[in-house]
Design a protein around this motif. Structure first.
Motif, short mmCIF file in Angstrom:
data_model
loop_
_atom_site.label_atom_id
_atom_site.label_comp_id
_atom_site.label_asym_id
_atom_site.label_seq_id
_atom_site.Cartn_x
_atom_site.Cartn_y
_atom_site.Cartn_z
N VAL A 129 4.49 0.85 1.45
CA VAL A 129 4.82 0.16 2.46
C VAL A 129 4.43 -1.21 2.19
O VAL A 129 3.14 -1.37 1.50
N LYS A 130 4.57 -2.41 3.06
CA LYS A 130 4.02 -3.48 2.89
C LYS A 130 3.52 -3.80 4.52
O LYS A 130 4.15 -3.69 5.62
N VAL A 131 2.27 -4.37 4.45
CA VAL A 131 1.82 -4.58 5.90
C VAL A 131 2.26 -5.88 6.18
O VAL A 131 2.02 -6.94 5.52
N THR A 132 2.52 -5.97 7.72
CA THR A 132 3.20 -7.11 8.08
C THR A 132 2.49 -7.81 9.21
O THR A 132 2.58 -8.83 9.74
N GLU A 133 1.69 -6.87 10.13
CA GLU A 133 0.75 -7.28 11.01
C GLU A 133 -0.33 -6.30 11.56
O GLU A 133 -0.27 -4.97 11.32
N PHE A 134 -1.20 -6.61 12.34
CA PHE A 134 -2.42 -5.80 12.73
C PHE A 134 -2.19 -5.77 14.44
O PHE A 134 -1.94 -6.73 14.89
N GLU A 166 6.36 -2.04 6.63
CA GLU A 166 7.81 -2.27 6.39
C GLU A 166 7.84 -1.27 5.15
O GLU A 166 7.18 -1.51 4.27
N VAL A 167 8.78 -0.33 5.15
CA VAL A 167 8.67 0.74 4.14
C VAL A 167 9.77 -0.03 3.00
O VAL A 167 10.63 -0.61 3.20
N LEU A 168 9.08 0.33 1.86
CA LEU A 168 9.55 -0.54 0.66
C LEU A 168 10.42 0.44 -0.15
O LEU A 168 11.24 -0.07 -1.21
N SER A 169 10.61 1.77 -0.02
CA SER A 169 11.61 2.53 -0.69
C SER A 169 12.03 3.66 -0.04
O SER A 169 11.51 4.11 1.06
N GLY A 170 12.85 4.47 -0.67
CA GLY A 170 13.52 5.56 0.03
C GLY A 170 14.61 5.19 1.18
O GLY A 170 15.09 4.27 1.26
N ALA A 171 15.04 6.55 1.54
CA ALA A 171 16.27 6.26 2.64
C ALA A 171 15.88 5.48 3.85
O ALA A 171 16.62 5.01 4.41
N TYR A 201 0.75 -1.23 0.10
CA TYR A 201 -0.04 -0.09 -0.10
C TYR A 201 0.92 1.34 -0.06
O TYR A 201 2.13 1.11 -0.25
N VAL A 202 0.14 2.45 0.04
CA VAL A 202 0.85 3.73 0.13
C VAL A 202 0.67 4.33 1.37
O VAL A 202 -0.32 4.20 1.72
N LEU A 203 1.46 5.13 2.11
CA LEU A 203 1.14 6.00 3.34
C LEU A 203 0.39 7.16 2.82
O LEU A 203 0.76 7.89 1.85
N LYS A 204 -0.79 7.61 3.45
CA LYS A 204 -1.32 8.74 2.74
C LYS A 204 -2.19 9.26 4.38
O LYS A 204 -3.25 8.59 4.52
N GLY A 205 -1.93 10.47 4.49
CA GLY A 205 -2.68 10.96 5.88
C GLY A 205 -4.31 11.07 5.65
O GLY A 205 -4.63 12.06 4.65
N ALA A 206 -4.98 10.45 6.32
CA ALA A 206 -6.40 10.50 6.23
C ALA A 206 -7.05 12.03 6.61
O ALA A 206 -7.90 12.42 5.95
N ASN A 207 -6.33 12.79 7.61
CA ASN A 207 -6.94 13.94 7.86
C ASN A 207 -6.12 15.05 7.47
O ASN A 207 -5.66 16.25 7.88
#
Length: 159
Positions: free
Chosen positions: A121-126, A140-145, A74-80
């Motif tokens: 990002v990839k979801v690993t658990e809830f 888990e972050v999949l790209s970037g620094a 998925y991607v990170l996106k601030g809902a608010n």
């Protein structure tokens, strides 16, 4: 001359009418204060009824929570957040997202706790919280620094 040709006469007539109304109301206040204040109360009650009724029953749009799955990307996106440069906070323990603000001690640019929106990002658990199923997601972050770093985020911020 007609009324349309003399705008001053119309203004004078309006002033006289307003003056007559004010005089009548003031005489009513002196002669029968119960009726005067009762009328004011009735007007206030009518205004309150008009202001509290009505409105648009339409529900405001809100971000729809996705059904997230472990192992999916998925991607990170601030809902608010409407700021495209906004950051999503990742923490080491679920539930501590808003427990404290360490932004002064830990600069956002140098740490992997504040990730730019749109980062894959990839979801690993809830983790459930306060009766809400899957309220937090370990990602888990999949790209970037910060590639390969893991942290907890609010599930609503994972889209």
């Amino acid at each position: 001359m007609s009324d349309s040709e003399n705008p001053n006469q119309s203004a004078d007539d309006a002033k006289k009418t307003a003056s007559n109304i004010v005089t009548t109301v003031m005489e009513l206040k002196q002669s029968n204060p119960k009726v005067f204040f009762g009328g004011i109360g009735a007007v206030v009650v009518l205004l309150l009824i008009v202001m509290s009724s009505g409105g648009n029953p339409e529900v405001l749009p809100s971000p729809a929570a996705k059904d997230l799955a472990i192992g999916q990307s998925y991607v990170l996106k601030g809902a608010n957040s409407f700021d495209a440069n906004g950051k999503i906070r990742l923490v080491s323990v679920p539930g501590s997202v808003a427990a404290f603000d360490d932004s002064e001690e830990d600069p956002k640019e140098s740490s992997c706790t504040h990730i730019i929106q749109g980062t894959p990002v990839k979801v690993t658990e809830f983790q459930d919280f306060a009766g809400k199923k899957n309220a937090f997601a370990n990602v888990e972050v999949l790209s970037g620094a910060c590639k390969g770093k893991k942290g907890w985020a609010l599930s609503i911020d994972v889209q």
